[in-house]
Motif scaffolding. Structure first.
Motif, PDB file in Angstrom:
ATOM      1  N   GLN A   1     -13.391 -10.371  16.160  1.00  0.00           N
ATOM      2  CA  GLN A   1     -14.232 -10.333  17.342  1.00  0.00           C
ATOM      3  C   GLN A   1     -14.354 -11.717  17.948  1.00  0.00           C
ATOM      4  N   GLY A   2     -14.636 -11.714  19.234  1.00  0.00           N
ATOM      5  CA  GLY A   2     -14.874 -12.934  19.975  1.00  0.00           C
ATOM      6  C   GLY A   2     -16.221 -12.844  20.665  1.00  0.00           C
ATOM      7  N   LEU A   3     -16.392 -13.658  21.681  1.00  0.00           N
ATOM      8  CA  LEU A   3     -17.652 -13.654  22.406  1.00  0.00           C
ATOM      9  C   LEU A   3     -17.770 -12.484  23.375  1.00  0.00           C
ATOM     10  N   TRP A   4     -16.637 -11.942  23.793  1.00  0.00           N
ATOM     11  CA  TRP A   4     -16.645 -10.932  24.839  1.00  0.00           C
ATOM     12  C   TRP A   4     -16.309  -9.525  24.332  1.00  0.00           C
ATOM     13  N   ARG A   5     -15.542  -9.431  23.244  1.00  0.00           N
ATOM     14  CA  ARG A   5     -15.159  -8.113  22.744  1.00  0.00           C
ATOM     15  C   ARG A   5     -14.815  -8.186  21.263  1.00  0.00           C
ATOM     16  N   TYR A   6     -14.730  -6.994  20.660  1.00  0.00           N
ATOM     17  CA  TYR A   6     -14.313  -6.886  19.259  1.00  0.00           C
ATOM     18  C   TYR A   6     -13.079  -5.999  19.207  1.00  0.00           C
ATOM     19  N   CYS A   7     -12.249  -6.238  18.214  1.00  0.00           N
ATOM     20  CA  CYS A   7     -10.961  -5.561  18.148  1.00  0.00           C
ATOM     21  C   CYS A   7     -10.754  -4.896  16.796  1.00  0.00           C
ATOM     22  N   THR A   8     -10.287  -3.661  16.854  1.00  0.00           N
ATOM     23  CA  THR A   8      -9.818  -2.937  15.682  1.00  0.00           C
ATOM     24  C   THR A   8      -8.297  -2.993  15.722  1.00  0.00           C
ATOM     25  N   PRO A   9      -7.604  -2.562  14.695  1.00  0.00           N
ATOM     26  CA  PRO A   9      -6.139  -2.611  14.759  1.00  0.00           C
ATOM     27  C   PRO A   9      -5.598  -1.810  15.950  1.00  0.00           C
ATOM     28  N   GLY A  10      -4.999  -2.531  16.890  1.00  0.00           N
ATOM     29  CA  GLY A  10      -4.362  -1.889  18.026  1.00  0.00           C
ATOM     30  C   GLY A  10      -5.218  -1.687  19.265  1.00  0.00           C
ATOM     31  N   LYS A  11      -6.532  -1.922  19.205  1.00  0.00           N
ATOM     32  CA  LYS A  11      -7.368  -1.670  20.376  1.00  0.00           C
ATOM     33  C   LYS A  11      -8.585  -2.596  20.372  1.00  0.00           C
ATOM     34  N   CYS A  12      -8.957  -3.074  21.560  1.00  0.00           N
ATOM     35  CA  CYS A  12     -10.131  -3.934  21.699  1.00  0.00           C
ATOM     36  C   CYS A  12     -11.166  -3.269  22.593  1.00  0.00           C
ATOM     37  N   PHE A  13     -12.427  -3.520  22.303  1.00  0.00           N
ATOM     38  CA  PHE A  13     -13.540  -2.925  23.026  1.00  0.00           C
ATOM     39  C   PHE A  13     -14.532  -4.016  23.424  1.00  0.00           C
ATOM     40  N   PRO A  14     -15.143  -3.900  24.609  1.00  0.00           N
ATOM     41  CA  PRO A  14     -16.174  -4.892  24.973  1.00  0.00           C
ATOM     42  C   PRO A  14     -17.428  -4.671  24.125  1.00  0.00           C
ATOM     43  N   HIS A  15     -18.177  -5.759  23.932  1.00  0.00           N
ATOM     44  CA  HIS A  15     -19.453  -5.618  23.235  1.00  0.00           C
ATOM     45  C   HIS A  15     -20.378  -4.800  24.129  1.00  0.00           C
ATOM     46  N   ASN A  16     -20.733  -3.588  23.680  1.00  0.00           N
ATOM     47  CA  ASN A  16     -21.579  -2.715  24.487  1.00  0.00           C
ATOM     48  C   ASN A  16     -23.034  -3.149  24.465  1.00  0.00           C
ATOM     49  N   ASP A  17     -23.507  -3.530  23.305  1.00  0.00           N
ATOM     50  CA  ASP A  17     -24.887  -3.952  23.174  1.00  0.00           C
ATOM     51  C   ASP A  17     -25.004  -5.418  23.567  1.00  0.00           C
ATOM     52  N   SER A  18     -26.154  -5.761  24.091  1.00  0.00           N
ATOM     53  CA  SER A  18     -26.401  -7.157  24.447  1.00  0.00           C
ATOM     54  C   SER A  18     -27.007  -7.859  23.234  1.00  0.00           C
ATOM     55  N   PHE A  19     -26.204  -8.678  22.598  1.00  0.00           N
ATOM     56  CA  PHE A  19     -26.671  -9.451  21.456  1.00  0.00           C
ATOM     57  C   PHE A  19     -27.109 -10.817  21.970  1.00  0.00           C
ATOM     58  N   ALA A  20     -28.324 -11.204  21.642  1.00  0.00           N
ATOM     59  CA  ALA A  20     -28.885 -12.454  22.162  1.00  0.00           C
ATOM     60  C   ALA A  20     -28.060 -13.661  21.719  1.00  0.00           C
ATOM     61  N   HIS A  21     -27.575 -13.640  20.483  1.00  0.00           N
ATOM     62  CA  HIS A  21     -26.815 -14.805  20.023  1.00  0.00           C
ATOM     63  C   HIS A  21     -25.476 -14.917  20.748  1.00  0.00           C
ATOM     64  N   LEU A  22     -24.850 -13.793  21.087  1.00  0.00           N
ATOM     65  CA  LEU A  22     -23.604 -13.843  21.853  1.00  0.00           C
ATOM     66  C   LEU A  22     -23.866 -14.290  23.285  1.00  0.00           C
ATOM     67  N   ASP A  23     -24.946 -13.800  23.888  1.00  0.00           N
ATOM     68  CA  ASP A  23     -25.288 -14.226  25.240  1.00  0.00           C
ATOM     69  C   ASP A  23     -25.575 -15.724  25.292  1.00  0.00           C
ATOM     70  N   ALA A  24     -26.323 -16.219  24.307  1.00  0.00           N
ATOM     71  CA  ALA A  24     -26.632 -17.650  24.263  1.00  0.00           C
ATOM     72  C   ALA A  24     -25.363 -18.472  24.038  1.00  0.00           C
ATOM     73  N   THR A  25     -24.511 -18.015  23.133  1.00  0.00           N
ATOM     74  CA  THR A  25     -23.266 -18.734  22.862  1.00  0.00           C
ATOM     75  C   THR A  25     -22.377 -18.760  24.095  1.00  0.00           C
ATOM     76  N   ARG A  26     -22.255 -17.628  24.774  1.00  0.00           N
ATOM     77  CA  ARG A  26     -21.461 -17.575  26.005  1.00  0.00           C
ATOM     78  C   ARG A  26     -22.008 -18.534  27.052  1.00  0.00           C
ATOM     79  N   ALA A  27     -23.324 -18.506  27.254  1.00  0.00           N
ATOM     80  CA  ALA A  27     -23.944 -19.359  28.271  1.00  0.00           C
ATOM     81  C   ALA A  27     -23.728 -20.833  27.957  1.00  0.00           C
ATOM     82  N   PHE A  28     -23.949 -21.224  26.706  1.00  0.00           N
ATOM     83  CA  PHE A  28     -23.745 -22.628  26.325  1.00  0.00           C
ATOM     84  C   PHE A  28     -22.285 -23.046  26.474  1.00  0.00           C
ATOM     85  N   MET A  29     -21.359 -22.161  26.123  1.00  0.00           N
ATOM     86  CA  MET A  29     -19.933 -22.493  26.253  1.00  0.00           C
ATOM     87  C   MET A  29     -19.536 -22.654  27.719  1.00  0.00           C
TER      88      MET A  29
END
Length: 173
Positions: A40-68
């Motif tokens: 997984q990254g800041l924007w999506r998570y990946c299973t073998p062969g397919k990636c999906f956007p993070h559907n839920d808003s995780f505060a730590h991911l939002d903060a990390t994205r904003a700071f980056m």
């Protein structure tokens, strides 16, 4: 003075490229779930062969994205001002571009450090207890490398500022 500024621009340029790659890629963390490796990254998570956007808003991911993203902007503006420091316009005499570029690189370093610290703390506390086989991956590692590079670009520009400022203050006495 110009060698410090050149070294600072080199570190800032490489650091900014690494910030872009780190922010955009999906390899911040890898873990094993049901005999499959996932990442997984800041924007999506990946299973073998397919990636999906993070559907839920995780505060730590939002903060990390904003700071980056803020760090990217500060570093990019610092690079622009750092390049302008090589050009001597009379209308910019009161505005010391080497000092401003150094401060922007330190701000960029601080913001990416905050992003990495938030992501590290939450990931260790959450995934460390939930999964046995997990690890930080290469996107995360180059995020930490960009912390070091933006810090050294700030150091280089502050050294250039001091070299430029010392002869000026010696002549004024």
């Amino acid at each position: 003075m110009y060698s410090f500024m050149g070294g600072g621009l080199f570190c800032a340029g490489v650091g900014n490229i690494l910030l872009i790659v780190s922010t955009a890629t999906d390899y911040w963390m890898q873990y094993r779930q049901s005999s499959n490796y996932m990442h997984q990254g800041l924007w999506r998570y990946c299973t073998p062969g397919k990636c999906f956007p993070h559907n839920d808003s995780f505060a730590h991911l939002d903060a990390t994205r904003a700071f980056m993203i803020l760090s990217l902007l500060a570093c990019f503006i610092g690079i622009i001002i750092g390049i302008m420091a090589f050009i001597h316009y009379s209308s910019f005499d009161r505005f010391d571009k080497t000092f401003a570029a150094g401060i922007l690189f330190f701000i960029s370093c601080f913001l990416v450090f905050l992003a990495m610290a938030v992501y590290t703390g939450v990931t260790i506390n959450y995934y460390g207890k939930r999964y046995v086989n997990w690890r930080f991956s290469w996107s995360y590692i180059i995020g930490w490398v960009s912390v070091v590079l933006t810090f050294f670009s700030g150091i280089f520009y502050m050294c250039a500022y001091r070299m430029h400022e010392c002869p000026r203050s010696a002549n004024s006495h």
